[in-house]
Design a protein around this motif. Structure first.
Motif, short mmCIF file in Angstrom:
data_model
loop_
_atom_site.label_atom_id
_atom_site.label_comp_id
_atom_site.label_asym_id
_atom_site.label_seq_id
_atom_site.Cartn_x
_atom_site.Cartn_y
_atom_site.Cartn_z
N ASP A 38 1.03 -1.19 -0.22
CA ASP A 38 0.22 -0.12 -0.08
C ASP A 38 0.77 1.04 -0.09
N ALA A 39 0.31 2.46 -0.79
CA ALA A 39 0.92 3.53 -0.33
C ALA A 39 2.07 4.11 0.94
N GLY A 40 2.52 4.27 1.01
CA GLY A 40 3.70 5.22 1.70
C GLY A 40 4.40 3.66 2.79
N ALA A 41 4.00 2.49 2.21
CA ALA A 41 4.61 1.56 2.69
C ALA A 41 5.86 1.29 1.75
N ARG A 42 7.19 1.18 2.59
CA ARG A 42 8.91 0.31 2.19
C ARG A 42 9.09 -0.24 3.04
#
Length: 94
Positions: A38-42
Motif C-alpha cells: 500500500d501507499a507509504g509502505a516501505r
C-alpha cells in the motif's frame, strides 16, 4: 495478471512476480505472486515476501522473511538483523 505499478510506486533492484500491486517503495527485495504494497509502505532488503501478503499503509519492513498470507498492519515497523532476518509464520496478522 501482470504486476501493477501505481503512480507513487518506487521499485529498485528487486524481483516482482505477477499479480503484485505496488503503491509504496520496494528496494533490494523479492516479492512473490499477489503481494499488495500500500501507499507509504516501505520494503527494504527483504529476501522473500511470499504470495498473498499485504503490507499496509506506512509500514516499514527490513530484513524480513514473510510466509504466505501475512498481513502487516498500518504503521508497523519490522526489522531483522543483516545476518539474522526476522521470520513471520504464514497466516499471521501483525
Amino acid at each position: 495478471m501482470p504486476a501493477r505499478y501505481k503512480a507513487d510506486a518506487h521499485v529498485s533492484n528487486s524481483l516482482i512476480s505477477n499479480g503484485c500491486v505496488l503503491k509504496g517503495q520496494v528496494e533490494n527485495s523479492i516479492l512473490f505472486r499477489n503481494v499488495k504494497v500500500d501507499a507509504g509502505a516501505r520494503i527494504k532488503n527483504s529476501i522473500i515476501i511470499m504470495q498473498g501478503c499485504q503490507i499496509k499503509e506506512n509500514a516499514f519492513i527490513e530484513n524480513v522473511i514473510c510466509d504466505k498470507n501475512v498481513m502487516v498492519d498500518v504503521k508497523k515497523v519490522l526489522k531483522g538483523a543483516d545476518d539474522y532476518p526476522f521470520i513471520i509464520e504464514k497466516n499471521t496478522v501483525i
